[in-house]
Design a protein around this motif. Structure first.
Motif, PDB file in Angstrom:
ATOM      1  N   MET A 254      30.665  34.689  52.411  1.00 21.18           N
ATOM      2  CA  MET A 254      31.314  35.953  52.090  1.00 21.18           C
ATOM      3  C   MET A 254      32.596  35.739  51.298  1.00 21.18           C
ATOM      4  SD  MET A 254      30.575  37.995  55.629  1.00 21.18           S
ATOM      5  CE  MET A 254      28.893  38.427  56.073  1.00 21.18           C
ATOM      6  N   ALA A 255      33.268  34.622  51.548  1.00 23.79           N
ATOM      7  CA  ALA A 255      34.460  34.321  50.747  1.00 23.79           C
ATOM      8  C   ALA A 255      34.077  34.089  49.290  1.00 23.79           C
ATOM      9  CB  ALA A 255      35.180  33.103  51.319  1.00 23.79           C
ATOM     10  N   ARG A 256      32.959  33.361  49.082  1.00 25.23           N
ATOM     11  CA  ARG A 256      32.495  33.145  47.708  1.00 25.23           C
ATOM     12  C   ARG A 256      32.060  34.450  47.055  1.00 25.23           C
ATOM     13  NH1 ARG A 256      29.894  28.642  50.129  1.00 25.23           N
ATOM     14  NH2 ARG A 256      27.898  29.786  50.108  1.00 25.23           N
ATOM     15  N   GLN A 257      31.390  35.296  47.840  1.00 26.82           N
ATOM     16  CA  GLN A 257      30.953  36.577  47.298  1.00 26.82           C
ATOM     17  C   GLN A 257      32.156  37.446  46.928  1.00 26.82           C
ATOM     18  OE1 GLN A 257      28.436  38.773  49.964  1.00 26.82           O
ATOM     19  NE2 GLN A 257      28.386  40.590  48.667  1.00 26.82           N
ATOM     20  N   ALA A 258      33.172  37.476  47.783  1.00 34.83           N
ATOM     21  CA  ALA A 258      34.366  38.269  47.497  1.00 34.83           C
ATOM     22  C   ALA A 258      35.087  37.748  46.259  1.00 34.83           C
ATOM     23  CB  ALA A 258      35.295  38.253  48.708  1.00 34.83           C
ATOM     24  N   ALA A 259      35.114  36.422  46.122  1.00 35.61           N
ATOM     25  CA  ALA A 259      35.778  35.839  44.946  1.00 35.61           C
ATOM     26  C   ALA A 259      35.042  36.217  43.662  1.00 35.61           C
ATOM     27  CB  ALA A 259      35.848  34.327  45.095  1.00 35.61           C
ATOM     28  N   ARG A 260      33.702  36.203  43.730  1.00 35.57           N
ATOM     29  CA  ARG A 260      32.929  36.588  42.547  1.00 35.57           C
ATOM     30  C   ARG A 260      33.156  38.053  42.190  1.00 35.57           C
ATOM     31  NH1 ARG A 260      28.723  33.503  44.973  1.00 35.57           N
ATOM     32  NH2 ARG A 260      27.778  35.444  45.724  1.00 35.57           N
ATOM     33  N   GLU A 261      33.137  38.918  43.219  1.00 34.07           N
ATOM     34  CA  GLU A 261      33.341  40.338  42.962  1.00 34.07           C
ATOM     35  C   GLU A 261      34.737  40.602  42.407  1.00 34.07           C
ATOM     36  OE1 GLU A 261      32.542  42.216  46.648  1.00 34.07           O
ATOM     37  OE2 GLU A 261      30.349  41.995  46.504  1.00 34.07           O
ATOM     38  N   GLU A 262      35.704  39.902  42.961  1.00 33.17           N
ATOM     39  CA  GLU A 262      37.074  40.106  42.478  1.00 33.17           C
ATOM     40  C   GLU A 262      37.209  39.641  41.028  1.00 33.17           C
ATOM     41  OE1 GLU A 262      41.660  38.880  43.717  1.00 33.17           O
ATOM     42  OE2 GLU A 262      39.949  38.235  44.931  1.00 33.17           O
ATOM     43  N   GLU A 263      36.530  38.552  40.731  1.00 33.54           N
ATOM     44  CA  GLU A 263      36.591  38.051  39.357  1.00 33.54           C
ATOM     45  C   GLU A 263      35.888  39.000  38.394  1.00 33.54           C
ATOM     46  OE1 GLU A 263      35.201  34.095  36.821  1.00 33.54           O
ATOM     47  OE2 GLU A 263      35.095  34.121  39.026  1.00 33.54           O
ATOM     48  N   GLU A 264      34.762  39.576  38.823  1.00 32.43           N
ATOM     49  CA  GLU A 264      34.013  40.478  37.953  1.00 32.43           C
ATOM     50  C   GLU A 264      34.750  41.793  37.733  1.00 32.43           C
ATOM     51  OE1 GLU A 264      30.272  40.937  39.843  1.00 32.43           O
ATOM     52  OE2 GLU A 264      29.555  38.910  39.360  1.00 32.43           O
ATOM     53  N   GLU A 265      35.366  42.305  38.792  1.00 34.69           N
ATOM     54  CA  GLU A 265      35.995  43.615  38.698  1.00 34.69           C
ATOM     55  C   GLU A 265      37.491  43.536  38.422  1.00 34.69           C
ATOM     56  OE1 GLU A 265      35.020  45.703  42.239  1.00 34.69           O
ATOM     57  OE2 GLU A 265      32.858  45.336  42.067  1.00 34.69           O
ATOM     58  N   ASN A 266      38.035  42.296  38.414  1.00 31.86           N
ATOM     59  CA  ASN A 266      39.460  42.096  38.145  1.00 31.86           C
ATOM     60  C   ASN A 266      40.353  42.894  39.086  1.00 31.86           C
ATOM     61  OD1 ASN A 266      38.998  40.361  35.922  1.00 31.86           O
ATOM     62  ND2 ASN A 266      38.558  42.144  34.631  1.00 31.86           N
ATOM     63  N   GLY A 267      39.898  43.028  40.324  1.00 31.83           N
ATOM     64  CA  GLY A 267      40.725  43.700  41.318  1.00 31.83           C
ATOM     65  C   GLY A 267      40.908  45.178  41.102  1.00 31.83           C
ATOM     66  N   SER A 268      39.972  45.825  40.402  1.00 37.84           N
ATOM     67  CA  SER A 268      40.157  47.238  40.064  1.00 37.84           C
ATOM     68  C   SER A 268      39.885  48.191  41.216  1.00 37.84           C
ATOM     69  CB  SER A 268      39.247  47.613  38.889  1.00 37.84           C
ATOM     70  OG  SER A 268      37.889  47.395  39.245  1.00 37.84           O
ATOM     71  N   ASN A 269      39.257  47.720  42.283  1.00 34.33           N
ATOM     72  CA  ASN A 269      38.899  48.615  43.384  1.00 34.33           C
ATOM     73  C   ASN A 269      40.071  48.941  44.295  1.00 34.33           C
ATOM     74  OD1 ASN A 269      36.287  48.870  42.583  1.00 34.33           O
ATOM     75  ND2 ASN A 269      35.517  47.226  43.890  1.00 34.33           N
ATOM     76  N   GLY A 270      41.107  48.121  44.286  1.00 34.82           N
ATOM     77  CA  GLY A 270      42.273  48.435  45.117  1.00 34.82           C
ATOM     78  C   GLY A 270      42.122  47.963  46.539  1.00 34.82           C
ATOM     79  N   SER A 271      43.153  48.197  47.325  1.00 34.12           N
ATOM     80  CA  SER A 271      43.228  47.673  48.690  1.00 34.12           C
ATOM     81  C   SER A 271      42.256  48.354  49.628  1.00 34.12           C
ATOM     82  CB  SER A 271      44.652  47.823  49.228  1.00 34.12           C
ATOM     83  OG  SER A 271      45.021  49.200  49.246  1.00 34.12           O
ATOM     84  N   ALA A 272      41.940  49.642  49.397  1.00 32.52           N
ATOM     85  CA  ALA A 272      41.051  50.355  50.314  1.00 32.52           C
ATOM     86  C   ALA A 272      39.678  49.705  50.345  1.00 32.52           C
ATOM     87  CB  ALA A 272      40.926  51.822  49.906  1.00 32.52           C
ATOM     88  N   ASP A 273      39.128  49.406  49.150  1.00 33.79           N
ATOM     89  CA  ASP A 273      37.821  48.743  49.097  1.00 33.79           C
ATOM     90  C   ASP A 273      37.894  47.348  49.673  1.00 33.79           C
ATOM     91  OD1 ASP A 273      36.673  50.928  48.004  1.00 33.79           O
ATOM     92  OD2 ASP A 273      36.736  50.213  45.929  1.00 33.79           O
TER      93      ASP A 273
END
Length: 430
Positions: A254-273
């Motif tokens: 899940m850490a790897r998955q979160a890192a990939r998502e963060e890299e793809e979205e550049n942190g655009s979802n914000g803290s709530a997501d």
């Protein structure tokens, strides 16, 4: 290994007799436990039925709820009591067995052929009451099976054995010692190859939780409890260790998955997501995904040393699965592990189900069988790159509910997909 040396010596019969007496004693305790369970369930059923019939007259809703809680507590208490008794018995048997094996091995090494210790243990084994000669157990029906020899490989071809059988997977696990003694040939072969490079494996389809509470997992746990495992930890202890590894593995995944998502979205979802993702990850730490598998090791099963618990989901009942299905990819990973760890015989559920369902029509079965045959053949072609150059046996198992006609259709399909060796008839070559 001490055991391996003894099982291939004149002490073979002694050790098997000793295991037999322990299995009989363990089986008696298991039978007493099942009888106690049944008696309690019958008693509770009668009490609850009487309470429900008198609901509103002799019993209130609160009294019925209290009775249900009382029944639950009584069941839990009985389970704990019998689990404790079985665990104590198996611990005692395991300690005694290991000590006797050590003593016999020392005696054979240092006594120059003196078999005093072996004779003493044989006498102790023979002294145990194994029951009368009257064995009322139903005679086992022979399995419906066919075997083929195939050659796979581009330049250096390797010969393999393919077997098609109709049976339940737990038939390979259940060890039924005769009350009058004796060991079945399959069980003897399993014991002889325990510490060898010719191990036997079984693929068991399970859900996404590591436990033994429901379905085939519960039945498999019962099969493991029928006799003491003298070489490996008890099944529940293995589950506990696997569960710890699972939490760590899921955390990393899940850490790897979160890192990939963060890299793809550049942190655009914000803290709530981000908080939502953490909450979801936490709830999934104790669960597996389709295609994942965990391994348990056993020395007390009839024809199996290693069990691959492969996670399957409801998508397998669909007619539209393909070679990229997670469970099929899981089979590829299992075959890869088998190649690298001396598991030369592997039993696979051909239809990726253990029991037949209403949706499994003739066309569904034929399509599924063709897919698995072709996938396994492709995986076997890859074995050379995994280091698997030995001759292997792949057993395709179909559910017991399959008709004879359907079984023979599978049998006719197999030579068309695999390259089957055929003998040369010299009388026709003249």
């Amino acid at each position: 290994m001490t055991y391996h040396a003894l099982i291939h010596s004149s002490a073979l019969e002694t050790l098997l007799n000793l295991e037999h007496t322990y299995a009989v004693a363990n089986g008696d305790v298991i039978n007493h436990r099942e009888n106690a369970r049944k008696n309690l369930e019958d008693k509770q059923h009668q009490e609850m039925e009487s309470a429900m019939q008198g609901l509103g007259v002799t019993h209130t809703d609160e009294q019925v709820n209290t009775l249900a809680q009382k029944h639950f507590d009584s069941t839990q208490k009985l389970e704990v009591q019998w689990d404790h008794e079985v665990c104590n018995l198996q611990t005692t048997q395991r300690d005694e067995y290991r000590e006797w094996v050590r003593q016999v091995h020392q005696d054979m090494e240092h006594s120059n052929g003196n078999r005093t210790t072996i004779q003493r243990i044989r006498a102790m084994s023979d002294a145990v009451d194994k029951g009368s000669d009257d064995n009322n157990e139903p005679e086992e029906q022979p399995r419906l099976e066919e075997s083929f020899t195939i050659h796979l490989g581009a330049q250096m071809k390797t010969m393999h054995n393919i077997r098609l059988m109709r049976a339940h997977p737990l038939d390979l696990c259940r060890h039924k010692p005769n009350k009058i003694g004796g060991t079945k040939p399959q069980r003897l072969q399993t014991a002889l190859s325990l510490y060898s490079n010719t191990l036997c494996g079984l693929v068991l389809l399970v859900d996404n939780r590591v436990n033994a509470y429901t379905g085939i997992k519960r039945d498999f746990s019962s099969a493991c409890q029928q006799s003491t495992d003298f070489h490996f930890p008890a099944l529940q202890d293995q589950f506990s260790s696997i569960q710890e590894d699972l939490v760590r593995a899921n955390s990393c995944r899940m850490a790897r998955q979160a890192a990939r998502e963060e890299e793809e979205e550049n942190g655009s979802n914000g803290s709530a997501d981000s908080e939502k993702s953490k909450s979801k990850s936490f709830s999934d730490l104790n669960r597996l995904q389709a295609g994942d598998f965990y391994i348990t090791r056993h020395s007390n099963l009839a024809e199996v040393h290693v069990v691959f618990h492969l996670v399957a989901d409801d998508s397998l009942r669909s007619t539209n699965i393909n070679a990229r299905n997670p469970t099929i990819l899981g089979l590829r990973s299992i075959l890869k592990v088998a190649c690298r760890h001396d598991i030369l015989t592997l039993t696979v559920p051909l239809l990726l189900v253990h029991e037949m369902g209403e949706e499994m029509t003739v066309q569904w079965c034929l399509k599924r069988a063709e897919l698995i045959f072709k996938c396994i053949k492709g995986f076997m072609m890859e074995m050379a790159s995994w280091g698997g150059t030995e001759s292997r046996t792949i057993q395709f198992m179909v559910p017991e509910g399959i008709s004879d006609e359907m079984f023979h259709q599978f049998s006719n399909m197999l030579p068309q997909i695999f390259r089957v060796s055929t003998p040369l008839d010299l009388s026709k070559a003249k």
